[in-house]
Design a protein around this motif. Structure first.
Motif, short mmCIF file in Angstrom:
data_model
loop_
_atom_site.label_atom_id
_atom_site.label_comp_id
_atom_site.label_asym_id
_atom_site.label_seq_id
_atom_site.Cartn_x
_atom_site.Cartn_y
_atom_site.Cartn_z
N ALA A 1 0.75 -1.08 0.04
CA ALA A 1 -0.04 -0.12 -0.10
C ALA A 1 0.93 1.34 -0.21
O ALA A 1 0.30 2.18 -0.17
N GLY A 2 2.01 1.24 0.37
CA GLY A 2 3.08 2.27 0.49
C GLY A 2 2.85 3.18 1.64
O GLY A 2 3.14 4.32 1.70
N ALA A 3 2.26 2.30 2.65
CA ALA A 3 2.08 3.13 3.88
C ALA A 3 3.33 3.08 4.83
O ALA A 3 4.15 2.19 4.70
N GLU A 4 3.58 4.17 5.54
CA GLU A 4 4.49 4.34 6.41
C GLU A 4 4.11 3.45 7.72
O GLU A 4 4.89 2.73 8.40
N LYS A 5 3.09 3.51 8.21
CA LYS A 5 2.59 2.86 9.36
C LYS A 5 1.28 2.08 9.10
O LYS A 5 0.53 2.11 8.02
N VAL A 6 0.75 1.26 9.91
CA VAL A 6 -0.35 0.25 9.95
C VAL A 6 -0.91 0.22 11.26
O VAL A 6 -0.25 0.30 12.30
N ARG A 7 -2.46 0.14 11.23
CA ARG A 7 -2.98 0.06 12.49
C ARG A 7 -4.11 -1.11 12.00
O ARG A 7 -4.75 -1.29 11.16
N VAL A 8 -3.97 -2.42 13.05
CA VAL A 8 -4.83 -3.44 12.73
C VAL A 8 -6.21 -3.06 13.74
O VAL A 8 -5.87 -3.01 14.72
N LEU A 9 -7.19 -3.09 13.31
CA LEU A 9 -8.44 -2.88 14.13
C LEU A 9 -9.40 -3.94 14.34
O LEU A 9 -9.82 -4.39 13.21
N ALA A 10 -9.55 -4.64 15.67
CA ALA A 10 -10.41 -5.84 15.66
C ALA A 10 -11.79 -5.41 16.08
O ALA A 10 -11.90 -4.19 16.41
N PRO A 11 -12.90 -6.11 16.04
CA PRO A 11 -14.32 -5.68 16.16
C PRO A 11 -14.16 -4.92 17.93
O PRO A 11 -13.79 -5.93 18.83
N GLY A 12 -14.63 -3.85 18.21
CA GLY A 12 -14.88 -3.28 19.58
C GLY A 12 -13.42 -2.67 19.92
O GLY A 12 -13.40 -1.97 20.91
N ASP A 13 -12.58 -2.55 18.96
CA ASP A 13 -11.19 -1.95 19.37
C ASP A 13 -11.31 -0.38 19.42
O ASP A 13 -12.30 0.06 18.39
N ARG B 1 -1.04 6.11 7.08
CA ARG B 1 -1.27 5.02 7.73
C ARG B 1 -2.16 4.08 6.83
O ARG B 1 -3.32 4.72 6.57
N LEU B 2 -2.04 2.64 6.97
CA LEU B 2 -3.06 1.78 6.45
C LEU B 2 -3.73 1.21 7.77
O LEU B 2 -3.01 0.75 8.60
N ASN B 3 -5.18 1.28 7.66
CA ASN B 3 -5.90 0.65 8.65
C ASN B 3 -6.36 -0.58 8.15
O ASN B 3 -6.94 -0.68 6.94
N ILE B 4 -6.20 -1.65 8.85
CA ILE B 4 -6.54 -3.07 8.34
C ILE B 4 -7.75 -3.34 9.51
O ILE B 4 -7.45 -3.46 10.67
N ASP B 5 -8.93 -3.69 9.18
CA ASP B 5 -9.99 -4.15 9.93
C ASP B 5 -10.22 -5.41 9.87
O ASP B 5 -10.29 -5.86 8.66
N ILE B 6 -10.35 -6.25 10.69
CA ILE B 6 -10.53 -7.51 10.77
C ILE B 6 -11.68 -7.99 11.82
O ILE B 6 -12.26 -7.44 12.25
#
Length: 100
Positions: free
Chosen positions: A61-73, A83-88
């Motif tokens: 994605a060419g992102a400098e940072k990443v954030r993984v978000l689970a349900p309820g986070d 920043r790339l946001n990854i919802d799981i």
């Protein structure tokens, strides 16, 4: 006495001048970071969000940072174009990819 202090003062002035200099040529030569592009990684939807998959997705994605978000986070609402946001989901499958 001031004649003895003059060389010491001059030496101190030269030393402090060196501390204040900056190498702006190397700073200007550095490329600005690329902006995150979530469209480039939509093929990762449905994949298991392992550490390797998350890092690979961030790079693609060419992102400098990443954030993984689970349900309820909890997530901050600040916008970061690098920043790339990854919802799981509950099974840790990637369900959404966005930048910001």
């Amino acid at each position: 006495m001031s004649a003895r202090l003059f060389p010491i003062g001059l030496l101190l002035l030269v030393a402090l001048t060196g501390c204040g200099s900056r190498d702006t040529a190397s700073e200007q030569a550095a490329e600005p970071p690329s902006e995150c592009t979530a469209e480039a990684v939509q093929t990762m939807l449905g994949q298991f969000a392992s550490a390797e998959t998350v890092e690979q997705t961030r790079l693609q994605a060419g992102a400098e940072k990443v954030r993984v978000l689970a349900p309820g986070d909890a997530a901050t609402m600040d916008y970061n174009p690098q920043r790339l946001n990854i919802d799981i989901d509950e099974s840790e499958a990637i369900i959404r990819l966005t930048c910001g």
